[in-house]
Design a protein around this motif. Structure first.
Motif, PDB file in Angstrom:
ATOM      1  N   ILE A 139      27.930   3.584  54.272  1.00 19.45           N
ATOM      2  CA  ILE A 139      26.995   3.437  53.161  1.00 19.45           C
ATOM      3  C   ILE A 139      25.549   3.497  53.641  1.00 19.45           C
ATOM      4  CG2 ILE A 139      26.186   1.838  51.372  1.00 19.45           C
ATOM      5  CD1 ILE A 139      29.039   0.901  51.049  1.00 19.45           C
ATOM      6  N   THR A 140      25.251   2.800  54.736  1.00 24.04           N
ATOM      7  CA  THR A 140      23.866   2.691  55.196  1.00 24.04           C
ATOM      8  C   THR A 140      23.449   3.806  56.147  1.00 24.04           C
ATOM      9  OG1 THR A 140      24.483   1.348  57.101  1.00 24.04           O
ATOM     10  CG2 THR A 140      24.040   0.182  55.015  1.00 24.04           C
ATOM     11  N   ARG A 141      24.438   4.443  56.797  1.00 23.26           N
ATOM     12  CA  ARG A 141      24.176   5.470  57.824  1.00 23.26           C
ATOM     13  C   ARG A 141      23.425   4.905  59.021  1.00 23.26           C
ATOM     14  NH1 ARG A 141      27.908   9.145  56.688  1.00 23.26           N
ATOM     15  NH2 ARG A 141      27.839   9.756  54.507  1.00 23.26           N
ATOM     16  N   LEU A 262      31.257   5.907  47.122  1.00 19.59           N
ATOM     17  CA  LEU A 262      31.030   6.548  48.407  1.00 19.59           C
ATOM     18  C   LEU A 262      32.257   6.408  49.303  1.00 19.59           C
ATOM     19  CD1 LEU A 262      27.405   5.263  49.108  1.00 19.59           C
ATOM     20  CD2 LEU A 262      28.091   7.466  48.140  1.00 19.59           C
ATOM     21  N   ARG A 264      34.487   5.401  52.366  1.00 17.93           N
ATOM     22  CA  ARG A 264      34.375   4.187  53.165  1.00 17.93           C
ATOM     23  C   ARG A 264      35.212   4.300  54.431  1.00 17.93           C
ATOM     24  NH1 ARG A 264      32.912  -0.294  50.284  1.00 17.93           N
ATOM     25  NH2 ARG A 264      32.814  -1.227  52.351  1.00 17.93           N
ATOM     26  N   GLN A 282      25.715   1.734  46.208  1.00 16.71           N
ATOM     27  CA  GLN A 282      25.553   1.213  47.557  1.00 16.71           C
ATOM     28  C   GLN A 282      25.558  -0.301  47.637  1.00 16.71           C
ATOM     29  OE1 GLN A 282      22.011   3.018  49.168  1.00 16.71           O
ATOM     30  NE2 GLN A 282      22.995   4.984  49.461  1.00 16.71           N
TER      31      GLN A 282
END
Length: 285
Positions: A139-141, A262, A264, A282
């Motif tokens: 999610i955050t990269r 998204l 996971r 997010q």
């Protein structure tokens, strides 16, 4: 030099070794002109949240006339769950306990060894060892850069695990594990919850792994936990992935036809249970 287990972990998780090593990245923000550099090799964060029994497990206990146990005083560990799956000695990143209100706070969690995710793990007699994902780089990269607050750790009573095992069936579990296991705990498993933006369970959702062979291992328990199908989620929004009972696997999971959810990171290994909540956007509801 990178440790052999870490190289194995990177290879298993589909990461280049450089992605598992040091990184220095700017803090996120719209305007980065005045941002400071964050050295994730030395950054430590605090993970705070609440531990509770999975809601569906509570309903099952109540339907069976069983009391809901207290989690007060139980140990809680912050781990990199996929490192746990490959027996990496650096998988445990912090330790704490659960107070009378169910709250926990684990300080000084180093982020340098986080490859894909962070999880809060509860293990105790009467409970199945389960790790709940509280941070996912899908999610955050990026690795965590700030404290994690409002995390949720779900505990799984053995009786709930046993009900899921019966719902999926001895034959299916033995087939997926080539007779290595007869229970979900022995095989290794993921229990997932598909929820909407308000946190309510979503019926009719289908889970799609990024690796084709894993699709046949996904089951959807009926609302009464008396059976399981391979069609779609029931009113509970739950799905279960049955592992092979052999070496750890890592992959991603998506909700079919729902781009707002998204992909996971997920993984499984014998003796371990991973709890994963899939939600749109997010931010967890």
């Amino acid at each position: 030099m990178m440790r052999p287990r870490l190289v194995l972990c990177c290879a298993l998780l589909g990461l280049a070794p450089s992605a598992c090593g040091p990184s220095v990245e700017p803090d996120p923000g719209v305007d980065r002109s005045d941002s400071q550099m964050v050295d994730t090799d030395h950054l430590k964060i605090t993970v705070t949240g609440r531990a509770e029994f999975l809601p569906e497990a509570v309903r099952l206990l109540e339907a069976q006339g069983q009391p809901v146990p207290s989690l007060e005083g139980l140990a809680l560990t912050i781990e990199e769950p996929l490192r746990v799956g490959v027996s990496d000695p650096d998988s445990v990143l912090g330790n704490g306990s659960i107070n009378a209100s169910g709250d926990f706070s684990v300080p000084d969690v180093p982020v340098r060894t986080v490859n894909l995710s962070l999880a809060a793990t509860v293990e105790h007699p009467g409970l199945v060892r389960s790790s709940t994902v509280v941070f996912d780089t899908a999610i955050t990269r990026t690795r965590p850069r700030t404290d994690i607050i409002g995390a949720r750790a779900w505990a799984l009573p053995v009786s709930f695990h046993d009900a899921l095992t019966r719902a999926i069936g001895d034959t299916a579990i033995r087939t997926h594990t080539e007779n290595r296991a007869r229970t979900l705990r022995e095989a290794g498993f993921i229990i997932g919850r598909v929820v909407d933006a308000s946190g309510a369970p979503v019926a009719g959702a289908r889970i799609v792994p990024d690796a084709g062979p894993f699709a046949s291992r996904i089951y959807y328990p009926a609302a009464d936990f008396q059976s399981a199908s391979q069609g779609a989620t029931s009113a509970t929004g739950l799905f279960v992935y049955v592992h092979s009972g052999a070496a750890a696997d890592a992959f991603t999971l998506s909700v079919e036809g729902a781009p707002g959810y998204l992909p996971r990171h997920a993984g499984a290994a014998p003796g371990l249970g991973l709890v994963l909540t899939l939600y749109p956007g997010q931010l967890a509801p």
